[in-house]
Every structure is written in C-alpha cells, then in structure tokens.
Design a protein around this motif. Sequence first.
Motif, PDB file in Angstrom:
ATOM      1  N   ARG A 197     -10.125   4.960  -3.048  1.00 35.79           N
ATOM      2  CA  ARG A 197      -9.019   5.906  -3.194  1.00 35.79           C
ATOM      3  C   ARG A 197      -7.679   5.184  -3.369  1.00 35.79           C
ATOM      4  NH1 ARG A 197      -9.068  11.060  -2.611  1.00 35.79           N
ATOM      5  NH2 ARG A 197      -6.980  11.073  -1.687  1.00 35.79           N
ATOM      6  N   TYR A 198      -7.520   4.035  -2.747  1.00 36.07           N
ATOM      7  CA  TYR A 198      -6.299   3.249  -2.988  1.00 36.07           C
ATOM      8  C   TYR A 198      -6.205   2.862  -4.458  1.00 36.07           C
ATOM      9  CZ  TYR A 198      -3.207  -0.850  -3.070  1.00 36.07           C
ATOM     10  OH  TYR A 198      -2.222  -1.767  -3.382  1.00 36.07           O
ATOM     11  N   VAL A 199      -7.332   2.432  -5.020  1.00 41.18           N
ATOM     12  CA  VAL A 199      -7.339   2.005  -6.417  1.00 41.18           C
ATOM     13  C   VAL A 199      -7.206   3.193  -7.362  1.00 41.18           C
ATOM     14  CG1 VAL A 199      -8.784   0.970  -8.219  1.00 41.18           C
ATOM     15  CG2 VAL A 199      -8.611  -0.116  -5.970  1.00 41.18           C
ATOM     16  N   SER A 200      -7.959   4.255  -7.087  1.00 43.30           N
ATOM     17  CA  SER A 200      -8.000   5.382  -8.025  1.00 43.30           C
ATOM     18  C   SER A 200      -6.828   6.337  -7.868  1.00 43.30           C
ATOM     19  CB  SER A 200      -9.319   6.151  -7.871  1.00 43.30           C
ATOM     20  OG  SER A 200      -9.429   6.696  -6.556  1.00 43.30           O
ATOM     21  N   VAL A 201      -6.413   6.582  -6.629  1.00 44.36           N
ATOM     22  CA  VAL A 201      -5.313   7.510  -6.373  1.00 44.36           C
ATOM     23  C   VAL A 201      -3.990   6.753  -6.225  1.00 44.36           C
ATOM     24  CG1 VAL A 201      -4.409   9.276  -4.813  1.00 44.36           C
ATOM     25  CG2 VAL A 201      -6.874   9.165  -5.288  1.00 44.36           C
ATOM     26  N   GLY A 202      -3.982   5.737  -5.362  1.00 44.22           N
ATOM     27  CA  GLY A 202      -2.742   5.001  -5.118  1.00 44.22           C
ATOM     28  C   GLY A 202      -2.265   4.225  -6.327  1.00 44.22           C
ATOM     29  N   THR A 249       1.610 -12.203  -4.746  1.00 39.83           N
ATOM     30  CA  THR A 249       0.592 -12.782  -5.624  1.00 39.83           C
ATOM     31  C   THR A 249      -0.751 -12.840  -4.918  1.00 39.83           C
ATOM     32  OG1 THR A 249       2.247 -14.090  -6.796  1.00 39.83           O
ATOM     33  CG2 THR A 249      -0.025 -14.853  -6.928  1.00 39.83           C
ATOM     34  N   GLY A 250      -0.733 -13.160  -3.620  1.00 43.41           N
ATOM     35  CA  GLY A 250      -1.976 -13.248  -2.857  1.00 43.41           C
ATOM     36  C   GLY A 250      -2.695 -11.927  -2.761  1.00 43.41           C
ATOM     37  N   TRP A 251      -1.949 -10.837  -2.489  1.00 47.94           N
ATOM     38  CA  TRP A 251      -2.571  -9.519  -2.402  1.00 47.94           C
ATOM     39  C   TRP A 251      -3.119  -9.091  -3.757  1.00 47.94           C
ATOM     40  CZ3 TRP A 251      -4.810  -6.039   0.445  1.00 47.94           C
ATOM     41  CH2 TRP A 251      -4.896  -4.710   0.014  1.00 47.94           C
ATOM     42  N   THR A 252      -2.345  -9.291  -4.818  1.00 47.17           N
ATOM     43  CA  THR A 252      -2.806  -8.903  -6.152  1.00 47.17           C
ATOM     44  C   THR A 252      -4.053  -9.686  -6.543  1.00 47.17           C
ATOM     45  OG1 THR A 252      -0.482  -8.523  -6.758  1.00 47.17           O
ATOM     46  CG2 THR A 252      -2.083  -8.548  -8.540  1.00 47.17           C
ATOM     47  N   SER A 253      -4.069 -10.973  -6.228  1.00 41.76           N
ATOM     48  CA  SER A 253      -5.222 -11.814  -6.571  1.00 41.76           C
ATOM     49  C   SER A 253      -6.448 -11.413  -5.751  1.00 41.76           C
ATOM     50  CB  SER A 253      -4.882 -13.283  -6.337  1.00 41.76           C
ATOM     51  OG  SER A 253      -3.794 -13.689  -7.159  1.00 41.76           O
ATOM     52  N   ASP A 292      -5.914  -2.486   6.650  1.00 45.45           N
ATOM     53  CA  ASP A 292      -5.852  -1.385   7.611  1.00 45.45           C
ATOM     54  C   ASP A 292      -4.967  -0.257   7.084  1.00 45.45           C
ATOM     55  OD1 ASP A 292      -7.526  -2.668   9.366  1.00 45.45           O
ATOM     56  OD2 ASP A 292      -5.922  -3.454  10.644  1.00 45.45           O
ATOM     57  N   GLN A 293      -3.888  -0.629   6.370  1.00 44.36           N
ATOM     58  CA  GLN A 293      -3.021   0.393   5.793  1.00 44.36           C
ATOM     59  C   GLN A 293      -3.736   1.146   4.676  1.00 44.36           C
ATOM     60  OE1 GLN A 293       0.188   1.068   7.077  1.00 44.36           O
ATOM     61  NE2 GLN A 293      -0.258   2.928   5.917  1.00 44.36           N
ATOM     62  N   VAL A 294      -4.587   0.438   3.937  1.00 45.78           N
ATOM     63  CA  VAL A 294      -5.420   1.108   2.929  1.00 45.78           C
ATOM     64  C   VAL A 294      -6.260   2.197   3.587  1.00 45.78           C
ATOM     65  CG1 VAL A 294      -7.444   0.797   1.439  1.00 45.78           C
ATOM     66  CG2 VAL A 294      -5.506  -0.774   1.256  1.00 45.78           C
ATOM     67  N   VAL A 296       0.822  -1.208   0.000  1.00 45.25           N
ATOM     68  CA  VAL A 296       0.000   0.000   0.000  1.00 45.25           C
ATOM     69  C   VAL A 296       0.856   1.258   0.000  1.00 45.25           C
ATOM     70  CG1 VAL A 296      -1.827   1.253   1.233  1.00 45.25           C
ATOM     71  CG2 VAL A 296      -1.800  -1.265   1.243  1.00 45.25           C
ATOM     72  N   THR A 297       1.960   1.235   0.746  1.00 39.94           N
ATOM     73  CA  THR A 297       2.737   2.459   0.960  1.00 39.94           C
ATOM     74  C   THR A 297       3.831   2.694  -0.072  1.00 39.94           C
ATOM     75  OG1 THR A 297       4.263   1.298   2.450  1.00 39.94           O
ATOM     76  CG2 THR A 297       2.330   2.356   3.449  1.00 39.94           C
ATOM     77  N   ASP A 298       4.358   1.651  -0.691  1.00 37.88           N
ATOM     78  CA  ASP A 298       5.498   1.788  -1.590  1.00 37.88           C
ATOM     79  C   ASP A 298       5.035   2.146  -3.004  1.00 37.88           C
ATOM     80  OD1 ASP A 298       7.511   0.409  -3.665  1.00 37.88           O
ATOM     81  OD2 ASP A 298       8.640   0.949  -1.849  1.00 37.88           O
ATOM     82  N   ALA A 299       5.530   3.264  -3.535  1.00 32.31           N
ATOM     83  CA  ALA A 299       5.065   3.756  -4.841  1.00 32.31           C
ATOM     84  C   ALA A 299       5.407   2.790  -5.966  1.00 32.31           C
ATOM     85  CB  ALA A 299       5.674   5.129  -5.125  1.00 32.31           C
ATOM     86  N   ALA A 300       6.609   2.204  -5.934  1.00 34.94           N
ATOM     87  CA  ALA A 300       7.002   1.260  -6.988  1.00 34.94           C
ATOM     88  C   ALA A 300       6.126   0.008  -6.937  1.00 34.94           C
ATOM     89  CB  ALA A 300       8.476   0.894  -6.839  1.00 34.94           C
TER      90      ALA A 300
END
Length: 302
Positions: free
Chosen positions: A278-283, A199-203, A267-269, A164-168
Amino acid sequence: MPLSRRALLTTTGAAALLSVLPTEASARTRTRTRTATAIRQIPLQGAVNVRDLGGYLTYDGAPVRQGLAYRGDHLAKLTDADLTTLAGLGLGTVVDLRIPLEVQYDGADRLPAGTAPVARPVTDNGLFGQLMAAIGSRDPVRQEEMLGGGRAAAFMREVYRTFVTDAANRAALAATLRDLADPRRGPLLLHCTSGKDRTGWTSWLLLTLLGVPETSARADYLASNTFRAAYDARVREGLKQSGLMQNPDLIVPLQEVRDAYLDTALDQVRTSYGSLFRYVSVGLGLELRELAALRARLVPDA
C-alpha cells in the motif's frame, strides 16, 4: 520490531505485487547457483559513496543488472579524472535529492558532458540547517543541547519518517523509481549529500521491489558506514582542530546509518499504510505495470 519483507507485503492486493516480484517460495523452485556479490564501489577522488546497485541476486537467483542504477553522495567536488570515470559509465541522468540549501553550501554537481541533471529535492526535515547552526554557533553548551542525550539520533529517526509521511517526498521517490524503469533515461545515478539516508532509503526500496532479499538490501544500506568512515572521521577531526566543536562525536549519529533508522521508516510504513504494497501503490502511486517495467529493465529474464 522490524518488519520482514513478507510481513510488509501482507495485505489485500499484496498478491498482485507478489506476482510481479520473486519471493522466498519461488526461490526454492529454481536451481540457479547463488554466489555472494561484493558491493561495487566506483572509486572517485571527489566522492566516497558512489556505487553500482547491480549485481545483487534476487530471491529467484537472477542478478540485478549492473551498469544501469547507481547511488552516490554529492558530485560537486569531482576532479577532472572523476569526470572521465563517470563518463565511462555512460550516465544518462543524475537525480539530485538535495534541498537548495545543501546545493548552495556544497555546490552544483560536476557532471560529464551529455548527462542530464534532475533536481528532485527530498526534505531532510531541517537537518542540514540545524546542523550548520549548531556547528556555526561554536557553543559547546548549545551543541550539547541540540545534539546530545540521544537527540541527534531521534532527529534522524524523524527524518526517516518523512520518507513515508511527506507527500512531496513520496512524489520525488516515485518519480525516481519511474525514471529507473524508463529505458530512454539510460543509466541513472541518484544521490543526496552523503548518499546514505534519502539515497539509502530509495536504494533499499528499489532493491526490495526488484526482489533482492532483505539481508542484501539492508547490507547495501548499512555499507555507507564503511565507505564514509574515513572521510567522516576527518570531518570530525577538522571540526575539533578548528575550534568549531569541542565534542565532534555529537554528530556521529548524523553521519551514520543505523538499523534503527531504517526500521523507523518501515514501522512508519506499517502505521501509515499497513504494508509495503500500500505504501508503494497508494503512497507512491506506482501501478503494477510500472513495477513490472522496473523489474523487466533491471532484472534479466524478468
């Protein structure tokens, strides 16, 4: 406390996202019969956690298309028979989320002819390097200091925060979701080393954006524990028999996926963005048209 999908979506602009995705409420307006969907593992000799992400039912009862999105662990140890199996999937792209150190250790993927490899590293926050250093030390005191007393699990939670926090990391995740929305890519398989965290988070994110209920998306995430259990147990036994670790159970928190890890990312989201929208659209920088394209490709009648 873990956030519900509804709570994660609640913010200014979330209504636009809800207009793209089906919701719990829209499910009640459909009469399509729902049935439980078994997780579809792709049986291979050289990898244990390769699965089709299709087949899950969305909130409105539509199934995610099978044969388009796959998840897995690394493919460096595939046999010739495995390559034949993967060739039968018609993969167009394989996205490798491993960092260079992991590729150097395990080797590059073995892929069927005609499959395009994409190197798209997502940082493990130094986990792999630290794990190798701890094991390579053969020092039970150092291993206990590095991994014992809840430290291994705490390190895993920090890894999940970086999704969530790392831009790359966010850029890599966004690019992968865009690839999944692109019909020119053909069927896509994404993987890391164990096929469970990055992979788990992306899925989980993909299934959630497609409108798969939280119970199903989380079950898919947690299923890595089942598919990896026997292999991981052999790894621990090998570490003990070789004398590398007196207490190989120290690495169990690193081998497993846990609700607490996924909840840490969620929770970090909330902390960083306030909502999943906002995580999806901005992050991640994904536009509504891209989310609509993702759903249109992977969910029939979207």
